[in-house]
Each structure stands twice: as structure tokens, then as C-alpha cells.
Design a protein around this motif. Structure first.
Motif, PDB file in Angstrom:
ATOM      1  N   SER A 203       0.761  -1.193  -0.117  1.00  0.00           N
ATOM      2  CA  SER A 203      -0.068   0.022  -0.199  1.00  0.00           C
ATOM      3  C   SER A 203       0.994   1.325   0.096  1.00  0.00           C
ATOM      4  O   SER A 203       0.477   2.243  -0.718  1.00  0.00           O
ATOM      5  N   MET A 204       1.996   1.239   0.825  1.00  0.00           N
ATOM      6  CA  MET A 204       2.780   2.413   0.788  1.00  0.00           C
ATOM      7  C   MET A 204       3.571   2.568  -0.727  1.00  0.00           C
ATOM      8  O   MET A 204       3.894   3.775  -0.988  1.00  0.00           O
ATOM      9  N   LYS A 205       3.925   1.576  -1.315  1.00  0.00           N
ATOM     10  CA  LYS A 205       4.391   1.624  -2.514  1.00  0.00           C
ATOM     11  C   LYS A 205       3.523   2.037  -3.614  1.00  0.00           C
ATOM     12  O   LYS A 205       3.928   3.025  -4.275  1.00  0.00           O
ATOM     13  N   ALA A 206       2.303   1.593  -3.540  1.00  0.00           N
ATOM     14  CA  ALA A 206       1.131   2.285  -4.434  1.00  0.00           C
ATOM     15  C   ALA A 206       1.171   3.688  -4.115  1.00  0.00           C
ATOM     16  O   ALA A 206       0.872   4.259  -5.072  1.00  0.00           O
ATOM     17  N   LEU A 207       0.985   4.109  -2.838  1.00  0.00           N
ATOM     18  CA  LEU A 207       0.901   5.326  -2.475  1.00  0.00           C
ATOM     19  C   LEU A 207       1.818   6.217  -3.112  1.00  0.00           C
ATOM     20  O   LEU A 207       1.672   7.343  -3.328  1.00  0.00           O
ATOM     21  N   ALA A 208       3.183   5.968  -2.965  1.00  0.00           N
ATOM     22  CA  ALA A 208       4.113   6.719  -3.627  1.00  0.00           C
ATOM     23  C   ALA A 208       4.068   7.059  -4.954  1.00  0.00           C
ATOM     24  O   ALA A 208       4.488   8.085  -5.589  1.00  0.00           O
ATOM     25  N   ARG A 209       3.531   6.089  -5.675  1.00  0.00           N
ATOM     26  CA  ARG A 209       3.280   6.109  -7.239  1.00  0.00           C
ATOM     27  C   ARG A 209       2.298   6.975  -7.614  1.00  0.00           C
ATOM     28  O   ARG A 209       2.188   7.608  -8.866  1.00  0.00           O
ATOM     29  N   GLU A 210       1.417   7.461  -6.655  1.00  0.00           N
ATOM     30  CA  GLU A 210       0.265   8.349  -6.818  1.00  0.00           C
ATOM     31  C   GLU A 210       0.546   9.736  -6.875  1.00  0.00           C
ATOM     32  O   GLU A 210       1.430  10.024  -5.909  1.00  0.00           O
TER      33      GLU A 210
END
Length: 122
Positions: free
Chosen positions: A43-50
Motif C-alpha cells: 500500500s505504501m509503495k502504491a501510494l508513492a506512485r500516486e
């Protein structure tokens, strides 16, 4: 010629079975904890891509939406800290999970992860 039969006795087989059973039991207690931690990291990695997640309030809201989808309940709002970095913020998640094992013995897992959230979503 006298031949001696080799192999395990019933008692030694039961001892091996008990040890393997206990190891599987502990593994069944640990697996959900690590599965949840993997969901936190993902979730944190996906959040960083947004894009636009350099705002801590927005990042925290989006993070908990993702955690709700994963049915994760160990991470609370108090477990998340944000530090200012060049171009955004660093999101730090640090939490503890305690699961009962046997009687009054518990398994405790401490998990930490950090992710840089920049204004351009890299």
C-alpha cells in the motif's frame, strides 16, 4: 546372520509429530501477521506512485482506504508519522501485533516500514 531392523519407534514418531505440529501451529499464527505487513508495504509503495500524495493528510486517508480493502486492523493512525524531506514527505509506519499462542504466552511482532512520498509521484 542376525539382522537388526532399523527405523523409528512409535514414541520417537510421536515426538517428531508433536514438534512438527507445534511448528505448524506457530506458523499459522505468524503467517497473518506477515501477510498484513506485506499489505502495508504494498500500500505504501502504491501510494508513492500516486501524484499529489505529498500532503500528509491526503496520504494518510488514501493509505487507510487501501488498508480497509485488505481487512487490516493492526495499523492505527497513531502508528503513522510523517517527516519532511526534499520534494515531499517520508511516511513512517511502525506498529506492533500481539497474538495469543498458548495459555498466557503471546507472539509479538514489531513491524516498521518507511516510504518517500514526493509531489510528482515517484
Amino acid at each position: 546372520m542376525n539382522r537388526k531392523q532399523g527405523g523409528m519407534t512409535l514414541t520417537s514418531f510421536l515426538m517428531v509429530l508433536a514438534v512438527v505440529g507445534f511448528a505448524l501451529y506457530v506458523g499459522m499464527k505468524l503467517f497473518p501477521m506477515y501477510q498484513e505487513f506485506y499489505a502495508v508495504k504494498t500500500s505504501m509503495k502504491a501510494l508513492a506512485r500516486e501524484p499529489g500524495t505529498s500532503d500528509p493528510a491526503k496520504a494518510q486517508e488514501l493509505f487507510f482506504k487501501r488498508m480497509d480493502m485488505n481487512y487490516s486492523d493492526s495499523v492505527k493512525r497513531d502508528n503513522i508519522k510523517f517527516d519532511r524531506i526534499d520534494g515531499g514527505v517520508r511516511m513512517n509506519v511502525s506498529y506492533e501485533v500481539r497474538r495469543p499462542l498458548v495459555g498466557n504466552l503471546d507472539i509479538i511482532g514489531r513491524f516498521e516500514n518507511s516510504q518517500d512520498l514526493t509531489s510528482h509521484g515517484e
